[in-house]
Design an enzyme around this catalytic site. Structure first.
Site, mmCIF file in Angstrom:
data_model
loop_
_atom_site.group_PDB
_atom_site.id
_atom_site.type_symbol
_atom_site.label_atom_id
_atom_site.label_comp_id
_atom_site.label_asym_id
_atom_site.label_seq_id
_atom_site.Cartn_x
_atom_site.Cartn_y
_atom_site.Cartn_z
ATOM 1 C CE LYS A 38 -0.358 -0.412 5.031
ATOM 2 N NZ LYS A 38 -1.141 -1.032 6.103
ATOM 3 C CE1 TYR A 263 10.717 32.244 -3.255
ATOM 4 C CE2 TYR A 263 10.934 29.880 -2.906
ATOM 5 C CZ TYR A 263 10.668 30.955 -3.742
ATOM 6 O OH TYR A 263 10.350 30.724 -5.046
HETATM 7 C C1 LIG Z 1 -0.376 -1.779 7.028
HETATM 8 C C2 LIG Z 1 -0.896 -3.062 7.499
HETATM 9 C C3 LIG Z 1 -0.018 -4.085 7.918
HETATM 10 C C4 LIG Z 1 1.469 -3.915 8.037
HETATM 11 O O1 LIG Z 1 1.817 -3.152 9.148
HETATM 12 P P1 LIG Z 1 3.341 -2.922 9.492
HETATM 13 O O2 LIG Z 1 3.298 -2.185 10.796
HETATM 14 O O3 LIG Z 1 3.905 -2.080 8.397
HETATM 15 O O4 LIG Z 1 3.966 -4.249 9.572
HETATM 16 C C5 LIG Z 1 -0.565 -5.323 8.221
HETATM 17 N N1 LIG Z 1 -1.904 -5.527 8.163
HETATM 18 C C6 LIG Z 1 -2.767 -4.553 7.805
HETATM 19 C C7 LIG Z 1 -4.220 -4.858 7.787
HETATM 20 C C8 LIG Z 1 -2.299 -3.300 7.475
HETATM 21 O O5 LIG Z 1 -3.169 -2.338 7.122
#
Ligand SMILES: *Cc1c(COP(=O)(O)O)cnc(C)c1O
Length: 368
Positions: A38, A263
């Site tokens: 993601k 800036y």
């Molecule tokens: C993002 C996510 C993970 C991974 O989490 P980490 O802390 O990066 O290991 C696992 N399961 C779900 C449902 C997530 O949304």
């Protein structure tokens, strides 16, 4: 001289493999591995990066939104992909791209099952999310009982997996709560499974979960996220950085005492003469503007150089006084020095945010 004299995020694939081996070392051979890609693969890219994961024995991918899953399919990756946060209006699109929804409640389950039926699907894989204490998304016990009763009629779908997510599995002071989540998951997932004439995959562990709870809660699959990208909740020295944000020096100039940089004239020269390097990267690339005015140092030619003045949209300036540099030399914004952990501490945030805010216009370069 560096081969890539443009702003890029270098992805070190051998360090990815190293980190992957570390997390696999906690798991039995038959446990499947899902990797979270993601947010543009936690910044590492989506299509090409997913193909690299596919070639390294990963069993499943997960993304937040359908467009991320579509990018994976367009790259030719065949792995099953779970979409964690799709809206109900996206369901036909998911089916078109063979993306698998996470279904967090009865309403979404009914909607997906009827969309799938309308498209002539039988046994389309879906993933049931259970709320074991995070209280973000997921079925609770009473709703799960209602779901169990509807399952025999819901022929268009098949429950490929049942899962839940930890709220604080990296924090030893919360271990009692994490163990409560494990117990709730055990109870709820067994309850649901007892209504099925097949066994769905069960998965609970995230990255710190793998490091800390692989003995008691490994189940059939684990979900690796930030750990793959170099963050350990147990011992950071065991993992390697995987993303290096690099940018070239565009110009080097000497600026006299009393003059100002950039800036708002925010950077003042208080020494007789300072050597200032202008970099081809700014806040629009993901260099947080709160790193302005010496809050952070970047590294160049083996030395650390502080930012000076305000970070601009597409550029920023660092003070390279006393360092041998020239236009074209590459500066590391993060990687080995500074690390994403150092920048996260300066900004009062977590390493996840450092990685996921690198802009899409920064090209990803995979180094094998
Ligand atoms: C993002 C996510 C993970 C991974 O989490 P980490 O802390 O990066 O290991 C696992 N399961 C779900 C449902 C997530 O949304």
């Amino acid at each position: 001289m560096s081969a890539n004299q443009f702003t890029h995020l270098e992805i070190n694939v051998s360090n990815i493999k190293h980190n992957l081996r570390y997390f696999r070392s906690f798991l039995s051979e038959k446990t499947k591995m899902l990797v979270l890609v993601k947010a543009y693969g936690y910044g590492h890219g989506i299509g090409d990066f997913s193909r690299i994961l596919e070639n390294n024995g990963i069993d499943y991918l997960a993304v937040a939104f359908p467009n991320e899953g579509i990018a994976i399919r367009q790259a030719g990756v065949q792995l099953p992909v779970i979409v964690l946060s799709a809206g109900m209006e996206d369901y036909p699109l998911l089916i078109r791209y063979r993306l698998e929804p996470s279904l967090p409640c009865l309403e979404t389950f009914r909607r997906f099952q009827s969309e799938a039926a309308a498209l002539g699907e039988h046994g389309y894989p879906v993933h049931i999310k259970l709320d074991t204490g995070m209280h973000r998304l997921g079925f609770e016990k009473t709703e799960l009982e209602a779901l169990a009763k509807e399952l025999p009629l819901a022929r268009s779908v098949r429950i490929a997996s049942v899962f839940s997510h930890f709220a604080a599995s990296g924090d030893p002071s919360q271990d009692d709560f994490t163990k409560t989540q494990i117990a709730r998951f055990q109870a709820l997932s067994s309850f649901l499974a007892s209504y099925l004439d097949y066994m769905p995959l069960r998965h609970l562990l995230n990255s710190p979960g793998i490091e800390r709870f692989a003995k008691e809660a490994q189940y059939d699959m684990v979900r690796l996220g930030i750990g793959l990208y170099g963050m350990s909740y147990v011992d950071r020295s065991l993992l390697r950085p995987t993303a290096y944000l690099k940018t070239p020096i565009l110009q080097v100039k000497t600026v006299r005492q009393g003059e100002t940089i950039g800036y708002a004239r925010a950077g003042k020269i208080t020494v007789p003469a300072a050597k200032i390097a202008t970099l081809a990267i700014g806040y629009a690339d993901g260099v947080n503007r709160h790193l302005s005015a010496g809050k952070a140092c970047f590294s160049v030619n083996g030395h650390r150089a502080p930012t000076i003045g305000n970070i601009c949209m597409d550029m920023c300036m660092i003070d390279v006084s006393g360092i041998d540099v020239k236009p074209g030399d590459m500066v590391t914004v993060f990687g080995d020095d500074p690390t994403i952990f150092e920048l996260a501490d300066i900004l009062g945030t977590i390493p996840y945010e450092i990685l996921t805010t690198v802009a899409q216009r920064v090209s990803r370069v995979y180094v094998f």
